[in-house]
Design an enzyme around this catalytic site. Structure first.
Site, short mmCIF file in Angstrom:
data_model
loop_
_atom_site.label_atom_id
_atom_site.label_comp_id
_atom_site.label_asym_id
_atom_site.label_seq_id
_atom_site.Cartn_x
_atom_site.Cartn_y
_atom_site.Cartn_z
N PRO A 64 28.42 -21.18 10.58
CA PRO A 64 28.11 -21.94 11.80
C PRO A 64 29.29 -21.95 12.78
O PRO A 64 29.11 -22.32 13.94
CB PRO A 64 27.81 -23.36 11.29
CG PRO A 64 27.89 -23.33 9.83
CD PRO A 64 28.43 -22.02 9.38
N ASP A 86 10.60 -6.13 23.88
CA ASP A 86 10.83 -7.43 23.27
C ASP A 86 11.44 -8.42 24.25
O ASP A 86 12.13 -8.03 25.18
CB ASP A 86 11.82 -7.30 22.11
CG ASP A 86 11.19 -6.65 20.90
OD1 ASP A 86 9.96 -6.58 20.86
OD2 ASP A 86 11.95 -6.23 20.02
N GLU A 135 30.70 -25.59 0.84
CA GLU A 135 31.37 -25.98 2.09
C GLU A 135 31.94 -24.78 2.83
O GLU A 135 32.46 -24.90 3.92
CB GLU A 135 32.49 -26.98 1.80
CG GLU A 135 32.00 -28.35 1.40
CD GLU A 135 30.97 -28.91 2.37
OE1 GLU A 135 31.31 -29.08 3.54
OE2 GLU A 135 29.83 -29.16 1.94
N ARG A 145 15.12 -3.33 12.93
CA ARG A 145 14.03 -2.94 13.83
C ARG A 145 14.52 -2.12 15.01
O ARG A 145 13.73 -1.51 15.71
CB ARG A 145 13.20 -4.15 14.25
CG ARG A 145 13.95 -5.23 14.97
CD ARG A 145 13.18 -6.54 14.93
NE ARG A 145 11.84 -6.39 15.47
CZ ARG A 145 11.56 -6.24 16.76
NH1 ARG A 145 12.53 -6.23 17.63
NH2 ARG A 145 10.31 -6.12 17.16
N1 ADE Z 1 25.72 -20.53 7.30
C1 ADE Z 1 25.40 -21.83 7.38
N2 ADE Z 1 24.90 -22.14 8.57
C2 ADE Z 1 24.90 -21.00 9.30
C3 ADE Z 1 24.51 -20.66 10.63
N3 ADE Z 1 24.02 -21.56 11.46
N4 ADE Z 1 24.67 -19.39 11.03
C4 ADE Z 1 25.20 -18.47 10.19
N5 ADE Z 1 25.57 -18.73 8.95
C5 ADE Z 1 25.43 -19.97 8.49
#
Ligand code: ADE
Length: 253
Positions: A89, A169, A116, A154
């Site tokens: 994230p 797309d 984590e 793809r």
């Molecule tokens: N791992 C945990 N959350 C994630 C996300 N939002 N994007 C990529 N990998 C992740």
């Protein structure tokens, strides 16, 4: 293209990737997916892959060495060198432009964290780029890796049929896709816009472009601000704004 995937659940991603377009890409030899499990590279009878975080707090952190050994093994198993891409994230938000760039590479090495996350020293030493699939937290990088693999597969030459052409797309031209319709022409939920049955391809293209512009303006104004619109585009969008709503939004029964 060769994709190496480092994950505690490589079979999970392989399973996701065995259907549809990604499955077809693999069958046609256009994509080869290889899974590496840090547990197989872990030492000791417990084959430990994680430990508690220094400084306290919840969850576990993935150990450096099992992942490092996997990265080395994966690197050595393929013909060309590759960047290490960590799904997290904290990464750069994935866009279609990034997908195109990833799809142009001969190899990808995707690293999925769990718990984590991964010890920061491993990230500093081995990871070349971090990618996020959105501003929300998944319990691991596996679903994110599956998203990257699907989006990249793809775009490989020979994977999509003409009818599925990626060029049309959403996002390929920086705009959202236009609406699509199939039979029946008349339905209690609404009729198919007449222009689509006119046989006039110039008119149909114009209508589709206008819908695409209009939808993007309504739903993702941020994209309209970034798109470089031609004079004709601006005129189409103005006409869409004046006309009001999107088509065929039938009343809910
Ligand atoms: N791992 C945990 N959350 C994630 C996300 N939002 N994007 C990529 N990998 C992740």
């Amino acid at each position: 293209m060769r994709i190496d995937l480092i994950s505690l659940f490589p079979e999970f991603v392989a399973q996701l990737a065995s259907h549809g377009v990604v499955g077809r890409a693999q069958e046609r030899g256009l994509l080869a997916l290889h899974g590496w499990n840090p547990r197989d590279c872990a030492e000791g009878s417990y084959r430990r892959v994680d430990d508690r975080p220094f400084g306290g707090g919840p969850g576990m952190v993935m150990l450096i060495d099992p992942i490092r050994a996997c990265i080395q093994a994966a690197r050595g198993a393929g013909p060309v060198t590759t960047k290490v891409t960590y799904l997290s994230p904290q990464g750069r938000p994935l866009t279609q432009a990034m997908v195109r760039e990833l799809a142009s590479r001969e190899r990808l090495l995707l690293l999925c964290g769990r718990y984590e996350g991964v010890d920061e020293r491993l990230i500093a030493a081995e990871v070349d780029e971090e990618i996020s699939i959105g501003d929300y937290v998944l319990s691991g990088g596996e679903l994110a890796a599956a998203v990257v693999i699907d989006a990249v597969a793809r775009l490989q030459e020979g994977v999509l049929n003409d009818a599925e052409s990626a060029a049309q797309d959403s996002f390929e031209n920086g705009l959202l896709d236009c609406p699509h319709y199939t039979r029946p022409v008349e339905h209690p939920l609404g009729d198919v816009p007449a222009v689509l049955m006119s046989g006039n391809h110039a008119e149909i293209d114009r209508w589709r472009r206008q819908q695409s512009l209009g939808r993007t303006w309504l739903r993702r104004p941020d994209l309209i601000d970034e798109a470089s619109l031609s004079r004709t585009d601006r005129q189409l969008l103005d006409a869409f704004r004046i006309a009001g709503e999107e088509p065929a939004k039938a009343a809910k029964p």
